[in-house]
Design an enzyme around this catalytic site. Structure first.
Site, PDB file in Angstrom:
ATOM      1  N   GLY A   1       0.826  -1.203   0.000  1.00  0.00           N
ATOM      2  CA  GLY A   1       0.000   0.000   0.000  1.00  0.00           C
ATOM      3  C   GLY A   1       0.858   1.250   0.000  1.00  0.00           C
TER       4      GLY A   1
ATOM      5  N   ASN B   1       0.961  -2.403   5.189  1.00  0.00           N
ATOM      6  CA  ASN B   1       0.151  -1.196   5.299  1.00  0.00           C
ATOM      7  C   ASN B   1      -1.130  -1.276   4.464  1.00  0.00           C
ATOM      8  OD1 ASN B   1      -0.364   1.777   5.703  1.00  0.00           O
ATOM      9  ND2 ASN B   1       0.107   1.817   3.520  1.00  0.00           N
TER      10      ASN B   1
ATOM     11  N   TYR C   1     -13.768  -3.962   9.992  1.00  0.00           N
ATOM     12  CA  TYR C   1     -12.402  -3.441  10.111  1.00  0.00           C
ATOM     13  C   TYR C   1     -11.765  -3.904  11.418  1.00  0.00           C
ATOM     14  CZ  TYR C   1      -8.763   0.235   9.680  1.00  0.00           C
ATOM     15  OH  TYR C   1      -7.585   0.935   9.559  1.00  0.00           O
ATOM     16  N   VAL C   2     -12.515  -3.780  12.512  1.00  0.00           N
ATOM     17  CA  VAL C   2     -12.010  -4.200  13.817  1.00  0.00           C
ATOM     18  C   VAL C   2     -11.732  -5.701  13.829  1.00  0.00           C
ATOM     19  CG1 VAL C   2     -12.677  -4.535  16.225  1.00  0.00           C
ATOM     20  CG2 VAL C   2     -13.006  -2.310  15.141  1.00  0.00           C
ATOM     21  N   ALA C   3     -12.620  -6.481  13.255  1.00  0.00           N
ATOM     22  CA  ALA C   3     -12.428  -7.930  13.226  1.00  0.00           C
ATOM     23  C   ALA C   3     -11.141  -8.292  12.501  1.00  0.00           C
ATOM     24  CB  ALA C   3     -13.627  -8.606  12.567  1.00  0.00           C
TER      25      ALA C   3
ATOM     26  N   LYS D   1      -8.467  -6.319  11.922  1.00  0.00           N
ATOM     27  CA  LYS D   1      -7.282  -5.793  12.590  1.00  0.00           C
ATOM     28  C   LYS D   1      -6.996  -6.516  13.913  1.00  0.00           C
ATOM     29  CE  LYS D   1      -5.900  -2.601   9.687  1.00  0.00           C
ATOM     30  NZ  LYS D   1      -4.615  -2.751   8.959  1.00  0.00           N
TER      31      LYS D   1
END
Length: 254
Positions: free
Chosen positions: A15, A93, A159-161, A163
């Site tokens: 990224g 990233n 997103y939380v899951a 990360k």
């Protein structure tokens, strides 16, 4: 005098053309590293960054890959090392972008995309690059996580899951390969000011800033500073760390 010197090292940033990635690329090069710039679709920016890094007297190459696919990551490794030699520093990233909504409304495919781009990218990068680091008895693996992993606010679930799953991989990996002189750490940005914000004049958010102990948003350069620190020998005895760079907006506990 404390100095971050990455001369003789080669770094890969997935990224690398993104809002945070491009500043990491520049900062790594300014500290002396040669840089492999990964991109998915923005070839124009990748070429621009490559030329910018070369103008600093560093070697640089661009590689395109789908970071959710094992074969693509191993092909990226071959291409990168074919151009610049062994990769010493890997920075994960890249992440798939999607529209956030509630758990009840979020499409199942969004959870899959976050698992693939956070967890599986990290696993594939380790499988591709860690063996060479083990042979050389030196390496840095740095994941870009997020303050959201500690916030768990509404609409953040996919997103939380992803990360939080990534966090588990990095903590275990740190214990598994530390004996080879390799550190494995995470930088967790808050809501960060980037080039896009500066262009659109959207740097300020009083509602967000009022909850941050330092009363401001961080900058892309401050994220990159944390990354190059962890990549350097100044951080040689730090591994398994999750480091928020968010002005104290979330604070890990003991």
């Amino acid at each position: 005098m404390v100095n971050i010197d990455l001369s003789g090292k080669t770094a890969l940033v997935t990224g690398g053309t993104g809002q945070l990635g491009r500043v990491m690329v520049r900062t790594l090069a300014e500290c002396g590293a040669n840089v492999v710039i990964h991109y998915n679709s923005n070839e124009e920016k990748a070429l621009e960054l490559r030329d910018e890094i070369r103008s600093l007297g560093r070697h640089s190459a661009i590689v395109r890959a789908d970071i959710t696919k094992k074969e693509a990551i191993f092909a990226m490794k071959s291409e990168a090392e074919g151009e610049l030699g062994p990769v010493d520093i890997v920075i994960a990233n890249a992440v798939v972008q999607y529209a956030w909504t509630s758990v009840l409304e979020q499409a199942p495919e969004d959870y899959v995309s976050q698992f693939e781009s956070c967890v599986m990218q990290s696993v594939y990068l380790a499988k591709a690059f860690a063996p060479g680091m083990i042979e050389r008895s030196w390496g840095r693996i740095i994941g870009i996580n997020t303050e959201c992993a500690m916030q768990n606010d509404p609409t953040q679930s996919a997103y939380v899951a992803g990360k939080r799953g990534m966090d588990g991989v990095y903590r275990v990996l740190a214990k598994e390969i530390g004996k080879h002189g390799i550190t494995v750490n995470q930088v967790a940005p808050g809501w960060t000011i980037s080039e896009r914000d500066r262009e659109n004049h959207t740097e300020r958010s009083e509602g967000y800033e009022s909850a941050v102990p330092l009363r401001r948003r961080g900058t892309d350069q401050e994220i990159a500073n944390a990354v190059v620190f962890l990549a350097s020998d100044l951080a040689s005895f730090i591994t398994g760390a999750f480091i928020p760079v968010n002005g104290g907006n979330v604070m890990p506990t003991i």
